[in-house]
Every structure is written in C-alpha cells, then in structure tokens.
Design a protein around this motif. Sequence first.
Motif, PDB file in Angstrom:
ATOM      1  N   ASP A  83       0.827  -1.249   0.101  1.00  0.00           N
ATOM      2  CA  ASP A  83       0.071  -0.056  -0.068  1.00  0.00           C
ATOM      3  C   ASP A  83       0.776   1.187   0.112  1.00  0.00           C
ATOM      4  O   ASP A  83       0.377   2.161  -0.635  1.00  0.00           O
ATOM      5  N   TYR A  86       2.267   1.736  -3.495  1.00  0.00           N
ATOM      6  CA  TYR A  86       1.247   2.135  -4.387  1.00  0.00           C
ATOM      7  C   TYR A  86       0.713   3.748  -3.939  1.00  0.00           C
ATOM      8  O   TYR A  86       0.559   4.574  -5.032  1.00  0.00           O
ATOM      9  N   GLN A 424      -5.904   1.346   2.088  1.00  0.00           N
ATOM     10  CA  GLN A 424      -5.031   2.059   1.163  1.00  0.00           C
ATOM     11  C   GLN A 424      -5.336   3.455   1.348  1.00  0.00           C
ATOM     12  O   GLN A 424      -4.619   4.263   1.358  1.00  0.00           O
TER      13      GLN A 424
END
Length: 903
Positions: A83, A86, A424
């Motif tokens: 996460d 990203y 996230q």
Amino acid sequence: MSDSALTFLAKLKAFFAQVREDSLFDEEMSTHLEMLAEKYEREGMCAKDARRAARRQFGNIALLKQRQRESRTTMFFANVSRDLRYGVRQLIKTPVFTIVCVLTLALGVGANTAVFSVMHAVLEKMLPVRDASQVFYVHTTNFPDGAWQTGDSDTSFSYAFYQALHGLNGLQEVITFIPMSNSGKAPIRVGTVPEEAAGDMVSGNYFHGLGVGTELGRGFVANDETDHTQVTVISESFWSSHYQRSADVIGKTLYIKSIPFTIVGVAKKGFEGTEGALSLDFWIPLQSRPEFNAWGSSAENGMYLTEPRLWTMRLMVRTAPGVSREQALAQMQTLFEHAAYIGLPEKKSGAPTYLLSLREAKQFDNNDGSFAKALKVLMAMVGMVLLIAMSNVVMLLMARNANRQREFGVRFALGAGRREIARQLLTESILLVALGGVVAWGFALVATRALGTWARIESNLQPDLKVLGLTLGVLVLLAIVFGLAPLRAAMSNASQSSLRSAATSSQISSQKMRTGNAIIMTQVAMCVVLLVGAGLLLKTLRNLLNTPMGQKPEGLVVFGVRPQHIHTKEEGITFFTTLQQRLRTIPGVVSVSMASNRPGSGWSSNQGGLLLDGHNANGLEPAQVTYRQNTVAADYFHTMGVPILDGRDFSDADTASAPSVAIVNESFAKKYVGSPHVVGHVLSSPRGHTSQQIVGLVKDHKYTGITETARPMMWTVFTQERATNQLHVEMRVPGDPMAILPEVRKVAAQMDPDMPLLEPMTQVAVFEKSISGPILFARLAGCFGVLAVVLIATGLYGTLAYRMNRRSAEIGVRIALGAQRSQVVWMVLRGSLLLCAGGVAIGIPLAIIAGRGLESSLYGMKALDVTSYLFAILGVVLVALLASVVPAGRAASVDPLRALRTE
C-alpha cells in the motif's frame, strides 16, 4: 515485555526474513517433485512423463505458494508495504494535488505549532532547573513607606529581608538576582572593542540552589558572595559566540564595566537565566564596588548592600523537603511583617499589611495577563486557519477519490474487500500528512523565531517535547480524518460504478453537494471572523501610529552612555558636558541633548510632595502632589521638537552654580498652578531642602509610550541634580539618523575606550517598541487573515473546478439547447456568491462575539467598527468572484458536440 509486543516483534522479524522463507519453500517443493518423479520412473515411466505426472499429482504450485504466503503472520506488513508503494506512486502521479495539500497542511499545522510554542513558553514552560516544582519566585503586594524600589514594586526586596530569610526552617535555599541596569545589560569587553551584554549579580548559591550544572568549570560558592569575588560564569551561547566553545576559556578575563572578572564556568546549555524574555550572557556574585550598585544606579544614592531603603533585589526560594508552598509562605509572611521595616520608620497604626506570594518557577515570571490573553486570541485565530486548511484538504481528497470510483470498482470486482480499500486510503493519508508534517515543522521553527523577534523575546522559544507531542497528535488526528472522511464516498456502490456509463457516474449527488456547500460556508464564516479581527487590530495599529506625539521623533537617534571611570558628581558633570560639546561638532549634527530616562522606553521617575511659592500648590496638600520627573541636558526640548509655549529651554548657562531651574508641561500648570502663566513661580520641597524656579512651559507630549495619557511632568537639568552615571543622548541629524553612529563611536572611544553605545536606535523605533505588542498581534492577525483568504480561494476554486468538470455533459446539453455562455458564467458565479452569502450570514454573529473579546486590545475605536466588517464582507466576496472566474470561463467554453460525443 507483554505477549502482544513479543508477537509484534516476531512478526516484524519474520517480515524481513520472508525472502529466505520463500527460497526454503521453493526448495522443499522441488525436493517433493523430484522424489515423486523418481517414484514414477521406478514404476516404468520415462523421465518426461514422470515429471508431468508428478506435477499433476502435486497440484497448482503458484496456488500453493500464495496460500503459504497468506498463512504467514507477516502478511500485514507485506500488505502495508504494498500500500505504501502504491500510495507513493499515486502522490507522484498527481504532483499538483500533492504540492497543494502539503503546503496547505504546512501552513495550517506550522502556524499552530509556532503560536502554541510561544504561548507554552510564555505561560507554562518551567525553568530548566532541578525539581522546579519546589522553586518559587517571591512577590509582594507593595513595599513600606520610606523605601525606594526599582519600578517593579511587586518583585523588589531589601538586602536586610534577603538575609533574614536564611533563618527559616521551611526554606532549603534563598536565591537572589539583580539586573545590571534598567535594560538588564552592562558594558563589557572581550578583546579591544567594547560592547554590551546582559547579566545579573546573583547570590553564591545561585547555580547550586537552582540545581543548574555547568558545561565547563564550576558555578559560584558561598565565599564568592561574601567576599564579592571578581569571578564570572558565562552562558553557553556566549561561550559559543565569543570563545568558539574553546575548552581553555576557564581562567580567561572578561572585563565588565572595565573591571576584570575571571571566567570560572560555563552554564549548562539551555539555561539562560531567570529574567524571562531576556537571555543572559553572564553572571557575577554580589559585588560591593560602587560601579556595581543594583540596577546600575549611582552609589551616591546609597549601596544596595548597606542602604535599607533600597529595595532592589529579586528573590527566589527552594522549599525544604516535605514543606509545602503554603507552609513556607506562612513562615515567610510572619518574618516579612517584621523584616520589611528593618532600617525604615516603624509601621504606622492602620497601615496595610503587605502580603507575600510564591509563584511557580516558570520561564516567564509575568503578572501581566494582557500578553497571555492576546496569545490565546492568536491561538484561536490560528486554530481557525487550521480548520480551514483541514477542510480544504478533505475536499481535495474527496474530489480526487470521486475521480477514482472506476478504480475502486475494478478492485472490488477483482475481490478486494472494504478493509483493503480503507487501508489503502488511510495509508495514502498517512503519507500525505507525513510530508506535510515535515514541512510544517520546518515552517514552525522559522515562524517561532520570527515571533520571538517581533515580540522582542530573547529567551529560547524553540518547540520542546510538549510542543512536538501536540504537533504529532494533530498530525495523527489529521491522518485519521483525511483517511476516513472520503472513505464512505469511495466505497459507496463502487463495484457498480465501474460498469456505469460516464454520464451516469458524472452526476453529483445532492448529499455530496450539500456536504461540500456546508464545508465552503463554514470556511467563509471563519474567514469573515479572521478578517474582522485582522481589520480591528490593523486599524488599532494605524490609530496608534498616527497618535499625535506632541514632538518630532523623526530624525532623532538615541543611545545610552555610561562612563566607566566616573565616581563623583563633579566628574560626571564634566564628562557629560564635554561629551555634549564634542558631539555638537560632528558635521551634520543639528542639535544634541541628553536625558536620564529615555523617552518612549516606559521608564519614569515618579515624585511627590511640592510647594508652590512656599504655599500649597493650587490648594492641594503636598502629599497630594504627584508628578513625573526627568533630568535632561541643555537644548532638550529644541532637540526633541517639543513646542515651548512660554519661557525658554534649558541652556549651557544652567550650571551647577547657577540658580536651580525647572520646566513643566501643560498638565502640571493646569493641575498645580491653575493657570498657564507659570514662568517665574518657584517650586520647593515641603521641608524647603530644594527649590527650582520655573523658566518654561512646554506642550503636553508623549513620554513613557504612545498610549499614555497626559500627566503632570517636570524637567530639571542634570548639572543641578544629584550625581548621575548614565544618560541617554538624543541627536537630531538630517537623513538616516543611524548613519551618524560611526562618528559618534569615534568620539566616545576618545573619551572612554571601554564605553560602548547602549542600545542605539532611532527615537521612532523607541516609541514603536512601546507598542510592540499591538504591532505584533496586528501583523500576525493580518497574516492569518491573508492566509485564510488564500486557503478559501484555493478551496473554492478547487471545488468549483471539480464540479464544473463533473457537470460538463450537463453544461454541453444546456448550451446545445440554446443557453447563452453569459448565462453559464452567471450560473457559476451565482452559486459561488450564494455560498459566500451563506458563509457571511453565519460569520457576522461570530465576528461580533470575537470583536467583543478583542475590545480591551483596541485603541481609538469600538469593537463594532463598520468599516472593519465591510472590509471583511467585501474581501470574501472579492475572493469568491476571483476563485470563480476560471471555472466559470471553462464552463462557458465547453464544446457541446465534444461533451455529448464523450457520453
């Protein structure tokens, strides 16, 4: 260590060892496959068929690897790591969004950290001493008749009382400290160039009693006080700036008031004395030499060690173990009622009893609550800035996540759960807040230093652990809010949104519209409050700066002069008279004079008891006559630009052998003479010891500061007064007044090589210093108002741009059906103005409440100042229009064919 902590550490260790575990698992599977293939070969299969049969029987290798990874306890860290990667890619992908959010957070959080740091240091921060809860400043409600004190009547005590306190059982230590002068500074010399530095005379137990160690050498001992030893301890910052932290500084000589003192120690880093706003450079033991009389006063008035009338010592005490503050105070009060009158007339029947109090050993021993109130007002203002910044970032996150609905839908369709989406978003929020926090902390350090400079606070105001803890707490809260605020919108019907058409997904729900509108109106309301407060304070500052002064401070430079080798009245008169004559000869100098109290510095000599022509002044008893007095030199009023209404100015002819003369102001003439015709009248003390003939009447003008009201004043000439060892020189010069200082220093060095110019500055700056508080708060309020306007403009622009982008299809249809582009522009502007009107309607009542809270800080105006409110309303309307221009222009330029073709 608890089981949960051990489990967490084990997981963390396993996370970093997972590559090795993957390798071992691959080796284990390869071994099993080889064994199974060998079995099939022994049964008669060829090698190729045996390997194929082995893989078929063993099962899906990739699936087995995935299940093995999922069975580990390190999946949480793996997911978080994924996460984070990203989230970093998302922030890099949208640089404008990232920069705007980080700067918004930095401004909001950094400003709050800076103001809280100053407020904490001034109101709450304790001295960096051992067991600070047992150390107290000593205060009193007043002092006995017949005593003289420094002007700080609640913190001044006599040497006799200081000695008497040593016999109390409830006190472990009795500590005293005395500033070197009214400004706290004294002339020193390290090399050949004289300068001034801040220092205190202190008791021998100062460092030991406070529990302050040293970086090098030692502190003082009892014999240093009783023997008045010529030794000094310097501060760590002075050691760094003047001796480059050299270890051989011990034993070197520091000249203080031309007297050599041996450096015996360097105070512990972080300890800057007990003077609050003033950061000290050195300390010396109590001295008996005339040059070191308390507060730099002339020894002709008596020495603080031997004259009981002189109340000049500030005191601190450390209570004995097991003795409470109340118990120690009760013992001290009983002693005080007797010791206060040592060497003074006995207490009169019916005279009030003066009460002691013990105050906590905070860094700032300040009884004035006005500064604290102003700081709290600033904290409230900067808190609103933080709320505006938070709401801006929330709206930006919601707008960005709305454009990611298709992404969230695809992730749901591929099996992601709500927990994964929430994790996230929270990870991205933490990254964003972490970046903003780093920038905010740097901004806070700079802003705190600027605040201290503006407030003229020299002590260390840099954020400490408590301030850091508050900042981290705010950042954690922001991370949670930013992560959870857009969560509902991100996950609502996300799986279906990926399959919807763009036309359907582009519509903005009425609930989202209402939420966004509420946020914008709240922001506008807070902006109105900030702008009204800024307007009130800025107008107050304008009123202060435009206050009639009754004189001409422009073009004046002022500096203190304290000769180091003057011991008698005659020597002082000769020195200052010669200095004045030499300064007059400098090219470009218009006029020169001197004064014992610097105008605008806040200091005044208050006197009482006068007769007029041998009779009661205007029918008042002598005890009812109170006035201010300043001792000046020839040409004083001409130099200061004060109009002389009658009579004359002081001149060089007013020598010690000439008849004593005085000059009074209009308030003095009105109150004590009853007529403006005062020239020729004689003023005398009730016992006839002194008398002066009034030779001039001058216009009322500002003396101690800009905000003072006119009071009766009398001026005398220094050549006819008692001995003085320091005067402030006033010089009127054309052009930049400070440019004359190099020539002045040459003249001063010729007369006394060890004499620096004390606090040189323009006279305008001196008077502005008297309103430094209002200047500081007006500037900060203006900064916060501008910051709020910028944040409002950013938030409104971003919201409107987002909405117009989402409504491009609708706008295209409107234009295709015949709507004029001007109508589209008005549609956008009208929506913006309606939101602005709603915010103003909410903000005006709040601004009225805030204005009443500021009323005590205003000058020359009321809290309900119409122009300030109009300024705030016009300001937010103008901001709303400017923020709406670009989105309105883009909406009006939508190509209907392209918009419809997109659908």
